[in-house]
Design an enzyme around this catalytic site. Sequence first.
Site, PDB file in Angstrom:
ATOM      1  CG  HIS A  19      -1.758   1.181   1.404  1.00 38.30           C
ATOM      2  ND1 HIS A  19      -2.820   1.442   0.565  1.00 38.30           N
ATOM      3  CD2 HIS A  19      -1.721   2.191   2.299  1.00 38.30           C
ATOM      4  CE1 HIS A  19      -3.397   2.573   0.941  1.00 38.30           C
ATOM      5  NE2 HIS A  19      -2.749   3.051   1.991  1.00 38.30           N
ATOM      6  CG  HIS A 139       4.493  -2.032 -15.290  1.00 37.65           C
ATOM      7  ND1 HIS A 139       4.493  -2.234 -16.647  1.00 37.65           N
ATOM      8  CD2 HIS A 139       3.212  -1.711 -14.946  1.00 37.65           C
ATOM      9  CE1 HIS A 139       3.261  -2.035 -17.117  1.00 37.65           C
ATOM     10  NE2 HIS A 139       2.476  -1.731 -16.107  1.00 37.65           N
ATOM     11  CG  ASP A 175      -2.335  -4.671 -16.840  1.00 36.00           C
ATOM     12  OD1 ASP A 175      -2.337  -3.517 -17.312  1.00 36.00           O
ATOM     13  OD2 ASP A 175      -2.440  -4.905 -15.624  1.00 36.00           O
ATOM     14  CG  HIS A 177      -0.994  -0.125 -18.174  1.00 34.65           C
ATOM     15  ND1 HIS A 177      -2.057  -0.370 -17.328  1.00 34.65           N
ATOM     16  CD2 HIS A 177      -0.987   1.213 -18.392  1.00 34.65           C
ATOM     17  CE1 HIS A 177      -2.660   0.780 -17.040  1.00 34.65           C
ATOM     18  NE2 HIS A 177      -2.036   1.743 -17.680  1.00 34.65           N
ATOM     19  CG  ASP A 264      -5.453  -2.300 -16.414  1.00 36.42           C
ATOM     20  OD1 ASP A 264      -5.507  -3.323 -17.111  1.00 36.42           O
ATOM     21  OD2 ASP A 264      -4.400  -1.899 -15.890  1.00 36.42           O
TER      22      ASP A 264
END
Length: 394
Positions: A19, A139, A175, A177, A264
């Site tokens: 988080h 990533h 995804d 991305h 997404d």
Amino acid sequence: MSSKSNALFIQHVDTFNYHFYAEHPFDQTRLHMTQDLLSRVGALQPAQMISPASASLEALQLVHRPDYVNAVRQLSEPLPDPDWILKAAAYGLDTDDTPYFPGMHQAASAIVGGSVAACDAVMSGRTQHAIHLGGGLHHAFPGKGAGFCVYNDASVAIALLREQYDARVLYIDTDVHHGDGVQWSYYTDPNVMTYSIHETGKFLFPGTGFVYERGAGEGFGSCVNVPLEPYTEDESWLECFQDTIEQVTHSFKPDIIISQHGCDAHALDPLSHMHCSMRIYKEMPRIIHQLAHTYCEGRWVALGGGGYEIWRVVPRAWSLLWLEMTDHPLIKQLNEAPLKPIPTAWMEHWQHRSPVDLPQTWLDNVNLWEPMPRRGIIQEHNTKVKNIALEYVR
């Protein structure tokens, strides 16, 4: 196939501590909501759930540089040494997207451990399928964090599969991305096929994943990218996905499939420009599931990933993934009744926390959506990209 013995649901409690800060879009509430939704429809039992060990330093360093792992550990302290704070930028850990935070190493190591455990459980024969929704942080690079990702759990898990089982691995990234960190980790490895379907990098982070990125050296041809135009809708997305991934899997013939299920590309997601509905998150797992049984004796590991409409999209999308993986009766019911209602008790439990009205049905009623302008032009461009990718695979 039995939903009680055929698949494992893997979740380390420390994953919830991944988080960054209060308003950051990467919000682990989505994990709680997904598990609660699955429990309320009777699709997730305690016997199916396991809590894995965190990844060791040795495992992390199969992909990540020792100096980077040390930097992550130092910046995970409640009050990092000022010298390490100054070094954070060199490791990509000082940005608004991926800032260091207390306990970062512990939480990120737990995520890696979950993906490693999922792959080992499947490859060892303990189970045919495994899901780790906390994973999919695609990533991160060997020496740098990026795009909300500190450690690259998929890359580490693949490294261990190669080392321990000499497995041919097909990595499928859905995804929105581009799955850049995994791609570049295995760009020269002919035994790891990386496949990514995503919004074109012309307009979206990380700015890579073009169709001409095909691998290098001995790995040339073991990388396939299908970059799609902004505002792509279900029909074009699914046509491009099915045609290319079937050809890729047939050509590569993997020992195991690892799929990343960032959700997404949905029209409601705030961090992309696509216009897909919940339909693609029902159909893509179905296609991958069939491929796993056709080509690699059912060995399939599914990871989470992106998804930033945590109220209306992620819980449904990830629940559909588990329902497909376990052949739950509900997934078959949705073939006949896609607008089957979401459990009222789940909506009542979460609505008071949500800033938007929660969805009332499993799939979206796209007949209520505004028609997308330039649909034909978008589909035409995507078909051209698909055909180029298919030529490269052949």
